[in-house]
Design an enzyme around this catalytic site. Structure first.
Site, short mmCIF file in Angstrom:
data_model
loop_
_atom_site.label_atom_id
_atom_site.label_comp_id
_atom_site.label_asym_id
_atom_site.label_seq_id
_atom_site.Cartn_x
_atom_site.Cartn_y
_atom_site.Cartn_z
N ARG A 54 0.80 -1.22 0.00
CA ARG A 54 0.00 0.00 0.00
C ARG A 54 0.83 1.28 0.00
NH1 ARG A 54 -2.95 -3.80 1.79
NH2 ARG A 54 -1.02 -4.32 2.82
N THR A 55 1.82 1.32 0.88
CA THR A 55 2.53 2.59 1.04
C THR A 55 3.23 2.96 -0.26
OG1 THR A 55 2.83 2.11 3.37
CG2 THR A 55 4.23 3.82 2.44
N LYS A 83 26.16 -4.69 -2.17
CA LYS A 83 27.62 -4.55 -2.32
C LYS A 83 28.20 -3.81 -1.12
CE LYS A 83 27.11 -3.91 -7.31
NZ LYS A 83 27.31 -2.88 -8.31
N ARG A 105 11.68 3.58 2.95
CA ARG A 105 11.29 2.60 3.98
C ARG A 105 12.51 1.78 4.32
NH1 ARG A 105 5.99 -1.11 4.22
NH2 ARG A 105 5.23 0.89 4.96
N HIS A 133 5.82 5.98 11.32
CA HIS A 133 5.27 5.84 9.97
C HIS A 133 4.30 7.02 9.77
CE1 HIS A 133 3.83 4.24 6.31
NE2 HIS A 133 3.55 3.00 6.66
C1 NCD Z 1 2.17 -0.96 8.09
C2 NCD Z 1 3.67 -0.88 8.16
O1 NCD Z 1 4.38 -1.17 7.21
O2 NCD Z 1 4.14 -0.51 9.24
N1 NCD Z 1 1.70 -1.18 6.80
C3 NCD Z 1 1.41 -0.09 6.02
O3 NCD Z 1 2.26 0.72 5.74
N2 NCD Z 1 0.16 0.08 5.65
C4 NCD Z 1 1.58 -1.88 9.07
C5 NCD Z 1 2.09 -3.29 9.14
O4 NCD Z 1 2.92 -3.72 8.35
O5 NCD Z 1 1.64 -3.98 10.04
#
Ligand code: NCD
Length: 443
Positions: A54-55, A83, A105, A133
């Site tokens: 999703r993100t 590397k 991320r 997040h």
């Molecule tokens: C979350 C994350 O990556 O922290 N997912 C997201 O971004 N929607 C929640 C999760 O992974 O549990």
């Protein structure tokens, strides 16, 4: 670089700015296809060192809907990271001619803070380990705002793995700033981490009290429920009922999955982990409660709830696009906000010398130490307390040294309190201090 706004923590935006972003997202949502000129010619780079659906896709969709382009390094195992390239070097390269904004991320707490230090373009934290997040939080708050019309005064239940869920950590800070009440219903052993509770208490006046959760029915059956309100600290301090503060009508239940990739306790936990189903939502106090989840879910929300009108987790995920369009437009300088930014937060000080005082092995200060100028934030002078500038966890301070006199002092001594922050050095104990050439201060 001066003037660049990053979104590393949800605290990087003021409440008024967030409200403006909501209005903007709502305008975008009317017709997502009607804004294809706003970011034309600009490129965002997705640097994803951890899995995402999703993100990443909602960011990329948002950028493309704004007419911009996207570079994706979604599988960083296929990049130079294998590397041995450091995050700092990768960011220096990608933030040059390659892109106008980075969405990052990473599995290490504080990674986005580090990236922001090395980047020439805005950095958005799309999740740093179990730390924060912020854009998920903006999506969650936006959803609450759309559904309930306001955020202040709402009672929001946070359930599941509150210890490792980064979505929860950003969310609680924001809920507290917006004046919502937080009801923690953790899976046993997965309560909010102490550094998050301390920050809620010290920076937002949200005092945790035990709650009388009898009206939550099955939902809270096996949990020690804690209630926090930033709204009425004075009333809480007068509160003496030994059963706890009554939790009555709930506005939202926010469920999270067990973050097994961070703690490895999989099999047993999956069997015993809390599950939301029709039964757990049958209590009268939950009649009006919307059910949220950042997704992905495993078994913690039964599919029998999918058709319940209170379940809004798929709508919540859909709202990731308009809210991320607003965030991108703003950080890329295409949307102007009238509101003031937050007052500058507490300053980060460089760690002068010695070993890394951050105790968190998955903090970026420990995983990417090669290029890093270690940093800390002083949270109190008396008693002397400091947190890591990257992962926000408290540093264990036994003794403190002064980098100019090369003396060490008791942490609670008056002489320690007089040392300038930029001269402070933290030691776990005397052995460490003497090994680094420091001697005891004469009293
Ligand atoms: C979350 C994350 O990556 O922290 N997912 C997201 O971004 N929607 C929640 C999760 O992974 O549990």
């Amino acid at each position: 670089m001066k003037g660049i706004r990053h979104l590393v923590s949800v605290d990087d935006l003021s409440v008024a700015e967030i409200q403006e972003l909501f209005e903007q997202a709502k305008a975008f949502a009317v017709d997502l296809r009607a804004h294809a000129d706003l970011c034309r010619g600009l490129i965002s780079a997705s640097l994803f060192y951890e899995p995402s659906t999703r993100t990443r896709l909602s960011f990329e969709s948002a950028m493309q809907r704004l007419g911009g382009g996207v570079l994706t390094a979604a599988e960083m195992r296929s990049s130079s990271a294998v590397k041995g390239e450091s995050l700092a070097d990768t960011v220096r390269v990608v933030s040059g001619s390659y892109s106008d904004l980075i969405v990052l991320r990473h599995s290490s707490e504080g990674a986005a803070r580090l990236a922001a230090q090395y980047s020439n373009v805005p950095v958005i934290n799309a999740g740093d380990g179990s730390h924060e997040h912020p854009t998920q939080t903006l999506c969650d708050l936006y959803t609450l705002w759309i559904e309930k019309g306001h955020i202040e005064g709402l009672d929001v239940v946070l359930a599941g793995d509150l210890l490792y869920s980064r979505t929860i950590h950003s969310f609680v800070y924001a809920l507290a700033r917006f004046g919502a009440n937080i009801v923690c219903v953790p899976h046993r052993g997965f309560e909010l981490p102490p550094y998050v509770v301390r920050r809620l208490r010290e920076e937002y006046g949200a005092e945790p009290v035990r709650a009388d959760a009898s009206e939550l029915g099955d939902l809270a059956e096996e949990s020690d429920v804690v209630y926090m309100t930033p709204q009425k600290p004075h009333q809480l301090s007068l509160f003496t009922d030994s059963r706890g503060l009554r939790v009555g009508r709930v506005d939202a239940v926010y469920m999270t999955r067990p973050q097994t990739e961070r703690h490895g306790k999989d099999d047993d936990l999956s069997r015993s982990y809390m599950k939301l189903g029709q039964n757990s939502l049958s209590a009268g106090s939950l009649r009006e409660a919307v059910v949220m989840h950042p997704l992905p879910r495993r078994d913690e929300i039964s599919s029998e709830l999918d058709d319940d009108p209170r379940s809004i987790y798929f709508k919540q995920a859909a709202r990731g696009v308009p809210i991320r369009m607003a965030i991108l437009g703003f950080l890329l300088g295409k949307i102007e906000l009238k509101s003031s930014p937050p007052a500058a937060g507490a300053r980060l000080w460089p760690v002068a010398a010695g070993t890394n005082p951050c105790p968190n092995p998955t903090c970026v200060s420990n995983t990417e130490e090669r290029h890093l100028q270690l940093a800390f934030r002083l949270t109190s002078r008396d008693p002397l307390r400091a947190v890591c500038g990257y992962c926000s966890q408290e540093m264990p301070i036994g003794l403190v040294g002064c980098s100019t006199t090369r003396h060490f002092h008791d942490r609670d001594s008056a002489s320690a309190r007089r040392i300038r922050p930029d001269h402070l050095i933290f030691f776990r104990d005397e052995a460490e201090a003497t090994a680094l050439g420091f001697s005891a201060a004469t009293r």
